[in-house]
Scaffold this motif. Structure first.
Motif, mmCIF file in Angstrom:
data_model
loop_
_atom_site.group_PDB
_atom_site.id
_atom_site.type_symbol
_atom_site.label_atom_id
_atom_site.label_comp_id
_atom_site.label_asym_id
_atom_site.label_seq_id
_atom_site.Cartn_x
_atom_site.Cartn_y
_atom_site.Cartn_z
ATOM 1 N N ASP A 227 0.826 -1.205 0.000
ATOM 2 C CA ASP A 227 0.000 0.000 0.000
ATOM 3 C C ASP A 227 0.862 1.259 0.000
ATOM 4 O O ASP A 227 0.467 2.295 -0.546
ATOM 5 N N ARG A 228 2.029 1.177 0.633
ATOM 6 C CA ARG A 228 2.929 2.333 0.693
ATOM 7 C C ARG A 228 3.354 2.746 -0.714
ATOM 8 O O ARG A 228 3.394 3.927 -1.040
ATOM 9 N N GLN A 229 3.656 1.761 -1.565
ATOM 10 C CA GLN A 229 4.052 2.081 -2.937
ATOM 11 C C GLN A 229 2.879 2.671 -3.721
ATOM 12 O O GLN A 229 3.070 3.520 -4.582
ATOM 13 N N LYS A 230 1.670 2.216 -3.399
ATOM 14 C CA LYS A 230 0.501 2.793 -4.053
ATOM 15 C C LYS A 230 0.385 4.275 -3.716
ATOM 16 O O LYS A 230 0.106 5.110 -4.587
ATOM 17 N N LYS A 231 0.623 4.603 -2.451
ATOM 18 C CA LYS A 231 0.565 6.005 -2.035
ATOM 19 C C LYS A 231 1.632 6.833 -2.750
ATOM 20 O O LYS A 231 1.391 7.975 -3.152
ATOM 21 N N MET A 232 2.831 6.260 -2.896
ATOM 22 C CA MET A 232 3.895 6.981 -3.576
ATOM 23 C C MET A 232 3.570 7.177 -5.061
ATOM 24 O O MET A 232 3.877 8.217 -5.645
ATOM 25 N N ALA B 125 9.720 3.321 0.147
ATOM 26 C CA ALA B 125 8.859 2.158 0.356
ATOM 27 C C ALA B 125 8.868 1.669 1.771
ATOM 28 O O ALA B 125 8.726 0.496 2.035
ATOM 29 N N THR B 126 9.097 2.547 2.720
ATOM 30 C CA THR B 126 9.017 2.135 4.104
ATOM 31 C C THR B 126 7.644 1.584 4.398
ATOM 32 O O THR B 126 6.639 2.128 3.965
ATOM 33 N N PRO B 127 7.606 0.466 5.161
ATOM 34 C CA PRO B 127 6.339 -0.201 5.360
ATOM 35 C C PRO B 127 5.444 0.477 6.355
ATOM 36 O O PRO B 127 5.831 1.405 7.033
ATOM 37 N N GLU B 128 4.210 -0.047 6.493
ATOM 38 C CA GLU B 128 3.249 0.605 7.364
ATOM 39 C C GLU B 128 3.526 0.337 8.826
ATOM 40 O O GLU B 128 4.276 -0.450 9.226
#
Length: 270
Positions: free
Chosen positions: A189-194, A267-270
């Motif tokens: 999801d983090r990459q989706k936000k980026m 890409a730091t995780p949640e």
């Protein structure tokens, strides 16, 4: 390979989704009894059910906020004799150094440096006494490749890295290891936000944003979270007692291809 983890106990922080969840899946599959954690009971219960599928170890969900003393105490009480600790937490958002105030800095330090250190402090003496412990910190590639836009992440996680580097030499004689995994381009999801940030900044589509990210990766694809989870499981294994290092799990960008300076990524995780 038998990783020698059957009936070991683990706490995997922030494991209701993303890379934390991938690590919990891999450990549970190896027979580890895993305590999983998140702040939303609904999301965490769903994740625990999914992690239990194919697991050889038990999966126990604990709703708790790692950023609070009460939340950490609740998590430690659920598994006070954990053999494995996987530290993970939300990464700070990108931004502008000139606009960050004390509140933003304190939030970043609390979540990405102090919370994991307090979790380590709560478990390390028991690990030393049992002469087995595996601590894995999921941090960020920004620790080794700082960018001003990700300054909150870089500063907090670099502080954690430095403290753990010193602490690791004190714990190693007791068969307790500390390793740091530095993810960058994993499909979470983090990459989706980026990608959404890139969409807004460059006025491009999601497909174009993802294609641009993937083109900068040597493998021409994002990493699968399960690949990250498997690497974490090995670092927690009986065979990994001689490994004390940073483990960069980055995008393997070819040296001749510079990082884009227009779209911030982390890409730091949640």
């Amino acid at each position: 390979m038998d990783l020698g983890l059957t009936d070991r106990k683990a706490i995997v922080c922030a494991s209701s989704r993303g890379l934390g969840k991938a690590c919990a899946v891999a450990l549970a599959r190896e027979g580890v009894h895993v305590v999983v954690n998140g702040r939303s009971a609904e999301t965490l219960d769903r994740a625990a059910f999914e992690i239990s599928s194919g697991a050889k170890g038990s999966v126990t969900p604990v709703v708790a906020d790692l950023n609070t003393e009460e939340g950490r105490a609740k998590l430690l009480a659920a598994c006070p004799d954990a053999d494995i600790l996987v530290n993970n937490n939300d990464g700070p958002p990108p931004g502008n150094f000139a606009q960050w105030g004390e509140a933003e800095w304190r939030a970043a330090l609390d979540a990405n440096m102090l919370a994991p250190l307090f979790m380590i402090k709560g478990l390390m003496e028991g690990m030393k006494e049992r002469r087995f412990g595996r601590i894995v910190n999921i941090t960020s590639a920004m620790v080794k490749a700082p960018r001003a836009v990700m300054g909150l992440s870089t500063a907090a996680r670099s502080g954690l890295t430095a403290m753990c580097k010193g602490l690791s030499t004190d714990l190693a004689p007791f068969n307790v290891t500390i390793n740091n995994m530095l993810p960058e381009r994993f499909d979470t999801d983090r990459q989706k936000k980026m990608a959404e940030l890139a969409m807004a900044f460059k006025k491009i589509t999601m497909e174009e944003a993802r294609a641009e990210i993937e083109s900068s990766i040597a493998a021409k694809r994002m990493g699968d979270p399960s690949e990250f989870g498997d690497a974490c499981a090995f670092l927690c294994s009986a065979q990994a007692g001689f490994i004390l290092s940073l483990l960069p799990l980055r995008s393997c960008r070819p040296s001749g291809l510079p990082r884009s300076r227009e779209a911030p990524t982390d890409a730091t995780p949640e």
